[in-house]
Write a protein that holds these residues in place. Structure first.
Motif, PDB file in Angstrom:
ATOM      1  N   ALA A 113       0.827  -1.205   0.000  1.00 23.12           N
ATOM      2  CA  ALA A 113       0.000   0.000   0.000  1.00 23.12           C
ATOM      3  C   ALA A 113       0.862   1.257   0.000  1.00 23.12           C
ATOM      4  N   MET A 114       1.964   1.250   0.769  1.00 26.31           N
ATOM      5  CA  MET A 114       2.850   2.407   0.808  1.00 26.31           C
ATOM      6  C   MET A 114       3.524   2.654  -0.529  1.00 26.31           C
ATOM      7  N   ILE A 115       3.886   1.573  -1.220  1.00 26.94           N
ATOM      8  CA  ILE A 115       4.487   1.731  -2.556  1.00 26.94           C
ATOM      9  C   ILE A 115       3.495   2.385  -3.508  1.00 26.94           C
ATOM     10  N   VAL A 116       2.219   2.008  -3.420  1.00 24.60           N
ATOM     11  CA  VAL A 116       1.195   2.627  -4.261  1.00 24.60           C
ATOM     12  C   VAL A 116       1.069   4.115  -3.947  1.00 24.60           C
ATOM     13  N   ILE A 117       1.079   4.462  -2.664  1.00 23.37           N
ATOM     14  CA  ILE A 117       0.972   5.872  -2.269  1.00 23.37           C
ATOM     15  C   ILE A 117       2.176   6.671  -2.769  1.00 23.37           C
ATOM     16  N   VAL A 118       3.376   6.088  -2.646  1.00 20.78           N
ATOM     17  CA  VAL A 118       4.575   6.757  -3.158  1.00 20.78           C
ATOM     18  C   VAL A 118       4.463   6.978  -4.656  1.00 20.78           C
ATOM     19  N   ARG A 119       3.926   5.995  -5.377  1.00 20.06           N
ATOM     20  CA  ARG A 119       3.756   6.141  -6.826  1.00 20.06           C
ATOM     21  C   ARG A 119       2.806   7.288  -7.134  1.00 20.06           C
ATOM     22  N   TRP A 120       1.731   7.432  -6.364  1.00 24.21           N
ATOM     23  CA  TRP A 120       0.818   8.565  -6.562  1.00 24.21           C
ATOM     24  C   TRP A 120       1.544   9.886  -6.352  1.00 24.21           C
ATOM     25  N   VAL A 121       2.353   9.942  -5.296  1.00 26.96           N
ATOM     26  CA  VAL A 121       3.100  11.176  -5.012  1.00 26.96           C
ATOM     27  C   VAL A 121       4.030  11.520  -6.169  1.00 26.96           C
ATOM     28  N   LEU A 122       4.691  10.511  -6.718  1.00 24.64           N
ATOM     29  CA  LEU A 122       5.635  10.744  -7.815  1.00 24.64           C
ATOM     30  C   LEU A 122       4.921  11.276  -9.057  1.00 24.64           C
ATOM     31  N   TRP A 123       3.693  10.823  -9.292  1.00 28.76           N
ATOM     32  CA  TRP A 123       2.937  11.294 -10.451  1.00 28.76           C
ATOM     33  C   TRP A 123       2.389  12.699 -10.241  1.00 28.76           C
ATOM     34  N   ILE A 124       1.969  13.025  -9.016  1.00 26.74           N
ATOM     35  CA  ILE A 124       1.318  14.308  -8.752  1.00 26.74           C
ATOM     36  C   ILE A 124       2.323  15.418  -8.487  1.00 26.74           C
ATOM     37  N   ALA A 125       3.500  15.083  -7.962  1.00 26.17           N
ATOM     38  CA  ALA A 125       4.477  16.101  -7.573  1.00 26.17           C
ATOM     39  C   ALA A 125       4.821  17.086  -8.692  1.00 26.17           C
ATOM     40  N   PRO A 126       5.044  16.658  -9.954  1.00 26.29           N
ATOM     41  CA  PRO A 126       5.362  17.646 -10.998  1.00 26.29           C
ATOM     42  C   PRO A 126       4.280  18.703 -11.184  1.00 26.29           C
ATOM     43  N   LEU A 127       3.007  18.331 -11.005  1.00 23.56           N
ATOM     44  CA  LEU A 127       1.933  19.309 -11.134  1.00 23.56           C
ATOM     45  C   LEU A 127       2.028  20.361 -10.032  1.00 23.56           C
ATOM     46  N   GLY A 128       2.316  19.911  -8.808  1.00 25.50           N
ATOM     47  CA  GLY A 128       2.468  20.853  -7.711  1.00 25.50           C
ATOM     48  C   GLY A 128       3.649  21.780  -7.905  1.00 25.50           C
ATOM     49  N   VAL A 129       4.763  21.225  -8.391  1.00 24.28           N
ATOM     50  CA  VAL A 129       5.951  22.052  -8.648  1.00 24.28           C
ATOM     51  C   VAL A 129       5.664  23.090  -9.726  1.00 24.28           C
ATOM     52  N   PHE A 130       4.936  22.690 -10.773  1.00 24.04           N
ATOM     53  CA  PHE A 130       4.574  23.622 -11.842  1.00 24.04           C
ATOM     54  C   PHE A 130       3.739  24.772 -11.295  1.00 24.04           C
ATOM     55  N   ALA A 131       2.781  24.454 -10.414  1.00 26.27           N
ATOM     56  CA  ALA A 131       1.952  25.497  -9.821  1.00 26.27           C
ATOM     57  C   ALA A 131       2.780  26.438  -8.955  1.00 26.27           C
ATOM     58  N   LEU A 132       3.742  25.887  -8.204  1.00 22.97           N
ATOM     59  CA  LEU A 132       4.597  26.734  -7.372  1.00 22.97           C
ATOM     60  C   LEU A 132       5.446  27.668  -8.226  1.00 22.97           C
ATOM     61  N   ILE A 133       5.965  27.162  -9.351  1.00 20.45           N
ATOM     62  CA  ILE A 133       6.797  27.996 -10.218  1.00 20.45           C
ATOM     63  C   ILE A 133       5.973  29.134 -10.807  1.00 20.45           C
ATOM     64  N   LEU A 134       4.724  28.843 -11.208  1.00 22.13           N
ATOM     65  CA  LEU A 134       3.843  29.905 -11.707  1.00 22.13           C
ATOM     66  C   LEU A 134       3.639  30.972 -10.644  1.00 22.13           C
ATOM     67  N   SER A 135       3.447  30.540  -9.407  1.00 23.02           N
ATOM     68  CA  SER A 135       3.252  31.495  -8.308  1.00 23.02           C
ATOM     69  C   SER A 135       4.490  32.355  -8.100  1.00 23.02           C
ATOM     70  N   VAL A 136       5.674  31.719  -8.180  1.00 18.65           N
ATOM     71  CA  VAL A 136       6.931  32.466  -8.026  1.00 18.65           C
ATOM     72  C   VAL A 136       7.064  33.525  -9.106  1.00 18.65           C
ATOM     73  N   CYS A 137       6.777  33.164 -10.343  1.00 20.21           N
ATOM     74  CA  CYS A 137       6.890  34.111 -11.452  1.00 20.21           C
ATOM     75  C   CYS A 137       5.917  35.276 -11.286  1.00 20.21           C
ATOM     76  N   ALA A 138       4.712  34.978 -10.802  1.00 19.78           N
ATOM     77  CA  ALA A 138       3.700  36.019 -10.673  1.00 19.78           C
ATOM     78  C   ALA A 138       4.036  37.008  -9.570  1.00 19.78           C
ATOM     79  N   ARG A 139       4.620  36.527  -8.477  1.00 20.09           N
ATOM     80  CA  ARG A 139       4.842  37.378  -7.310  1.00 20.09           C
ATOM     81  C   ARG A 139       6.216  38.032  -7.276  1.00 20.09           C
ATOM     82  N   SER A 140       7.238  37.318  -7.758  1.00 23.86           N
ATOM     83  CA  SER A 140       8.612  37.774  -7.505  1.00 23.86           C
ATOM     84  C   SER A 140       9.330  38.300  -8.729  1.00 23.86           C
ATOM     85  N   GLY A 141       8.881  37.963  -9.911  1.00 23.31           N
ATOM     86  CA  GLY A 141       9.512  38.471 -11.114  1.00 23.31           C
ATOM     87  C   GLY A 141      10.834  37.799 -11.430  1.00 23.31           C
ATOM     88  N   LEU A 142      11.539  38.356 -12.413  1.00 24.02           N
ATOM     89  CA  LEU A 142      12.763  37.736 -12.913  1.00 24.02           C
ATOM     90  C   LEU A 142      13.927  37.847 -11.948  1.00 24.02           C
TER      91      LEU A 142
END
Length: 232
Positions: free
Chosen positions: A7-36
């Motif tokens: 069960a833990m391996i399945v949960i880790v696999r979910w995290v690995l698939w979802i993590a890039p989406l979260g990172v993408f959202a964080l990068i968008l937030s950084v660009c919007a608030r902090s600039g270049l």
């Protein structure tokens, strides 16, 4: 226990698939608030971390040759499958089966030694983790113009080692805040930049896992050589 592990391996696999989406959202937030300006500073942070992790990885090879009695070419080639898994999953735990296979089939380590040393190394011997915690703290100090005293550096380094022993071998995005926050807090640094640093941690974390996996197999080579000497 096997069902819980599956069960833990399945949960880790979910995290690995979802993590890039979260990172993408964080990068968008950084660009919007902090600039270049902030992005260029974060670029320096990413570059420094990547270079340090690659240096740790390369330094493990002469350790395996000198203290583990390995031939450089043979050892480096045997590491490739486990290193590929490490980079793709960013998880030492997920790389453990590949490390065991490399130790057994490609390097010929005794199964009892590999079965003991490698899981223990994955649990306790995350060599790049203290490097990450101290680099993150140093970046915050640099970005805010804070001069760190020797006492702050020593306290941060000691706490970084302790935290690395208790952290889990999952992708860094899962544990980044929980592991880096205590070190920065102990050194008296602002904590707000940690969210921005998490947004760009994907590539450094892949190289950090590469260094950890290389160090784990290197530790197995050293223990194997010593066990064979003791048996002789």
């Amino acid at each position: 226990f096997q069902a819980i592990a599956d069960a833990m391996i399945v949960i880790v696999r979910w995290v690995l698939w979802i993590a890039p989406l979260g990172v993408f959202a964080l990068i968008l937030s950084v660009c919007a608030r902090s600039g270049l300006g902030m992005l260029s500073a974060l670029g320096v942070y990413v570059l420094v971390e990547c270079l340090l992790y690659l240096a740790v990885t390369v330094m493990m090879l002469p350790v395996a040759v000198i203290f583990g009695g390995e031939r450089l070419r043979r050892f480096a080639l045997a590491l490739l499958p486990a290193q590929a898994v490490a980079i793709s999953t960013q998880s030492s735990l997920a790389s453990l089966p590949a490390m065991l296979e490399s130790a057994d089939r490609r390097l010929g380590y005794p199964k009892p030694v590999a079965a003991l040393v490698l899981p223990m190394a994955v649990t306790l011997f995350r060599l790049t983790s203290p490097v990450q915690y101290m680099t993150s703290a140093a970046f915050i100090a640099w970005a805010y113009g804070v001069d760190l005293s020797t006492a702050q550096l020593v306290a941060g380094a000691l706490l970084a080692v302790v935290i690395s022993l208790g952290s889990v071998g999952l992708p860094g995005q899962v544990t980044f805040i929980a592991t880096n926050l205590p070190v920065a807090q102990a050194m008296g640094l602002p904590l707000s930049p940690l969210g921005l640093m998490l947004a760009v941690d994907t590539i450094p974390d892949a190289l950090a896992t590469l260094g950890n996996v290389t160090a784990d197999v290197t530790a197995a080579s050293v223990v194997t050589r010593q066990s064979r000497r003791d048996a002789a």
